[in-house]
Design an enzyme around this catalytic site. Structure first.
Site, PDB file in Angstrom:
ATOM      1  CG  ASP A 416      -2.133   0.861   0.748  1.00  0.00           C
ATOM      2  OD1 ASP A 416      -2.853   1.406   0.171  1.00  0.00           O
ATOM      3  OD2 ASP A 416      -2.826   0.539   2.135  1.00  0.00           O
ATOM      4  CD  GLU A 419       0.014   5.853  -3.629  1.00  0.00           C
ATOM      5  OE1 GLU A 419      -0.311   4.522  -3.811  1.00  0.00           O
ATOM      6  OE2 GLU A 419      -0.225   6.162  -2.258  1.00  0.00           O
ATOM      7  CG  ASP A 482      -7.961   4.574  -0.624  1.00  0.00           C
ATOM      8  OD1 ASP A 482      -7.957   3.466  -0.761  1.00  0.00           O
ATOM      9  OD2 ASP A 482      -7.624   5.056   0.204  1.00  0.00           O
TER      10      ASP A 482
END
Length: 779
Positions: A416, A419, A482
């Site tokens: 995860d 970024e 998400d």
């Protein structure tokens, strides 16, 4: 970035210079080097006090031509650089000269330059111009802050449409958009993207890859409506024009250049169940979920531990929370005894409270600020730092922490984040912070993927990754990030996945039910259908569980039925997965990729092809109404056997047990005999579903084995009203096999079959094991 103020003027503070002509050219066997002034040169004095651009043209691979434009060549080259595993010296390019005309040819692509004419680079194929860099196509600009940008423009033709640029949730066709290639954690409802790829393709026979890992700003038919403009803040700009007679061929050449995906293990295609993101759970919760799925007959392949398997405030320290997981090895062993693989959530951040923070700081494994401090902030985790993957020792350190988990029994990591990478830092290897911002995801995922490959073996490594850039397709699988729990977010996710597929990524997933919020039962059931007809399938949410019984008994039925359907489709799906590995064609394909000559398919983003032969149109409404397009031919509903005639649009209403799921005319779709898991001997008892074969046509269908080899090969042909199916000798099926002639109605005149019977879908022919031939009438 926009530089102009309409057609005539520049924006305040901006000065732009563009190549106007060729001052001189040097030609070698495999490359052309041009020197281009940025103003007309009529006399020797005009060569003074003015820039001269150097434009190098060569071919790194067949059908690909590179162009590198440089203003000041003295700028230090600081990494990182995209890896180009498919590039070769020379690349097969060949130059020629005819008077003032220079050409560089590679495959079917040719770059043409007339040195006696105003500046123009023409890229041609099959006797027509694909695109051109004209009067403002090659140059640079400076702004009021004295920033220096290299700029390129490539022309768009009438009706030309642009796709790709990563996993983008904005409109599927990129014409009219401004796109910045810049990693961001922006969810699925903004112009930001987790997976930014400086590659676009068009419906006119070419794609363009900008070979720059930093921020690439695109104006796609926006600043200049008949141009794709891209710019970088640098002294040099390099791009590759990739030719292909079809979009598939373009993707094949692009992924050959930047890297093809590995083949994920067969078990990864089954259903994944998560604890969800911030829910409260322990081993009792996990056992309850797993047993609940078993009690309801829902096949489960992977159980995923998210976030709070570690202690709060200490992500990541890769240590199980002993208060809720006192016996992690025993728990993992118990899950393995149930036939499950185990996934664990990780990220590349080290919270200050984690014991790894002091260790990483002491050893120099964390990203530093220019003043020598460790870079930290309090977003996400208090005082968190960032692992410096440019440091080989830090990579080894991070991998060793994960290796311990693999040896406890973890099989796969959800990588995860990755970024929000700062640019006010100093990297261990001296990389340019602006270029590293996007590229960090590549290093992060590669470290984890390489470890999995080392520990688990070739063919067993798989991630569940969120961030990526060009080349990231080599480390599957990626998921969409998400999204909200709404029908519109479901459509947004699909649009982003199709865009990513046209950017070279073969495997993609999403959060079934949506991430933010809690879906109502109707949305959950529709998303389950979509999710289990995707490359990879995971039930996951944020603050609420996603076990099907939370949404009613019908949700249980839908989840069970579509999971079993996907498991039976594995011989078909794994063949499509092998195409992604071998050819760069994504499993989930935008309609334009499979039907480029049908203009009605060029804008479609609410349906897709799953592999070569199955059309999927997810139901994106609470009332079950769905509108979708059917290309030419007689299609067959995979669940009901209904014949659907194309081309044309259809509007239908579907219950929760079905959705538009159509088999292509003439297709042969192999169904496995086992529905309780994705990994089994797919050739053992396989049933070939034959759909509306064309008279005089023949189809060869290979049934794969879970290791990627071929387990059996069949040939299906039709002559007049006779269908012939042969099990070919080089790969005979190891057990009795069947043929289902979907929509057929005749059982007399059958030869070579053990039995023939009518079913709700058509005529089922049972065949003996090994090689053999069966013939039957088709009506």
């Amino acid at each position: 970035m926009k530089f102009t103020d309409g057609f005539w003027m520049m924006r305040p503070g901006v000065t732009a210079k563009y190549a106007t002509s060729v001052a001189d050219a040097s030609v070698a066997d495999d490359r052309i080097v041009l020197h281009a002034p940025v103003k007309p040169v009529h006399r020797r004095g005009d060569t003074l006090n003015s820039p001269l651009l150097t434009v190098e043209c060569w071919s790194p691979a067949e059908g690909v031509i590179g162009v590198r434009t440089t203003h000041h060549a003295g700028k230090a080259r600081r990494g990182p650089e995209f890896g180009l595993p498919g590039a070769t010296d020379g690349g097969g390019g060949k130059t020629s000269r005819d008077g003032s005309v220079l050409e560089l040819a590679s495959g079917g692509l040719t770059l043409r330059v007339d040195t006696s004419a105003p500046w123009r680079l023409d890229f041609t194929a099959d006797g027509r111009t694909l695109t051109s860099a004209g009067a403002r196509g090659t140059g640079f600009a400076t702004d009021a802050d004295d920033r220096h940008f290299m700029v390129a423009q490539l022309s768009l033709g009438v009706g030309e449409l642009v796709y790709g640029l990563g996993e983008r949730f904005t409109p599927f066709v990129k014409n009219g958009q401004t796109v910045d290639i810049w990693q961001a954690d922006g969810g699925t409802i903004s112009e930001q993207a987790y997976k930014n790829v400086p590659f676009h393709l068009t419906n006119r026979g070419y794609g363009v890859f900008v070979n720059h890992p930093g921020k690439v700003s695109y104006e796609v038919g926006s600043e200049v409506v008949d141009q794709v403009q891209f710019s970088v803040e640098d002294q040099s700009l390099e791009y590759f024009v990739v030719h292909g007679s079809t979009p598939k061929e373009i993707l094949a050449r692009y992924t050959a250049l930047t890297g093809r995906p590995a083949l994920p293990p067969a078990w990864s295609f089954g259903l994944w169940l998560s604890t969800s993101f911030t829910t409260s759970y322990d081993e009792a919760t996990v056992s309850h979920f797993v047993q609940g799925m078993a009690d309801r007959g829902i096949p489960l392949s992977v159980f995923h531990f998210d976030c709070f398997w570690m202690r709060e405030y200490q992500w990541s320290d890769f240590t199980w929370d002993a208060e809720v997981f006192p016996d992690p090895e025993g728990m993992l062993a118990r899950l393995k005894e149930r036939g499950l693989r185990v996934s664990a959530w990780i990220n590349p951040y080290i919270a200050q409270k984690s014991a790894l923070f002091a260790e990483g700081m002491r050893e120099g494994f964390l990203v530093m600020r220019p003043n020598g401090d460790v870079w930290q902030w309090d977003l996400w985790q208090p005082g968190m730092a960032l692992v410096d993957f440019t440091n080989p020792a830090a990579r080894a350190w991070y991998a060793e922490k994960l290796r311990a988990l693999l040896r406890q029994g973890v099989d796969v990591f959800k990588t995860d984040f990755g970024e929000r990478i700062p640019v006010d830092v100093v990297w261990h290897d001296g990389s340019d912070p602006e270029r590293m911002h996007n590229y960090y995801a590549q290093l992060y995922n590669q470290v984890v993927f390489d470890l999995l490959r080392e520990e688990r073996g070739e063919g067993e490594a798989v991630l569940f990754a969120r961030s990526a850039t060009a080349g990231g397709q080599q480390f599957p699988v990626h998921w969409g990030g998400d999204c909200e729990s709404t029908f519109t977010a479901m459509a947004d996710s699909l649009r982003g996945g199709l865009s990513l597929g046209l950017s070279g990524f073969g495997f993609w997933s999403h959060d079934i039910g949506g991430f933010e919020g809690t879906p109502d039962p109707a949305l959950f059931k529709r998303w389950v259908q979509f999710g289990l007809l995707s490359s990879h399938s995971r039930l996951h949410g944020s603050k609420s569980y996603r076990v099907p019984w939370e949404f009613g008994e019908e949700a249980v039925t839908v989840t069970r039925d579509f999971t079993r359907l996907k498991n039976r489709l594995m011989p078909y799906l794994f063949r499509a997965a092998s195409q992604a590995r071998d050819e760069g064609t994504p499993m989930m394909r935008a309609m334009v990729l499979e039907f480029p000559d049908d203009p009605a398919c060029h804008h479609l983003d609410r349906q897709y092809m799953l592999g070569d032969d199955v059309l999927v149109a997810p139901v994106l409404s609470a009332d079950g109404e769905v509108e979708y397009y059917v290309p030419a031919g007689t299609w067959t509903h995979l669940l009901t056997g209904e014949r659907v005639q194309g081309p044309g649009w259809r509007r239908e209403t579907h219950g929760f047990d079905t959705l538009p799921l159509l088999a292509r005319p003439g297709s042969v779709v192999p169904f496995g005999a086992f529905e309780e898991a994705p990994e089994y001997d797919w050739a053992d008892g396989v049933t070939l579903r034959v759909h509306a074969p064309a008279d005089g046509g023949a189809t060869v269908t290979a049934v794969p084995a879970p290791d990627g080899s071929t387990a059996a090969v069949f040939r299906v042909g039709r002559t007049g009203d006779t269908v012939t199916v042969e099990a070919l000798g080089e790969r005979p099926p190891p057990a009795p096999w069947s043929v289902l002639l979907v929509g057929a109605d005749v059982t007399d005149g059958v030869e070579g079959a053990v039995s023939a019977e009518r079913t709700a879908l058509g005529v089922l022919l049972a065949c003996a094991a090994g090689t053999g031939r069966v013939t039957a009438r088709w009506s």
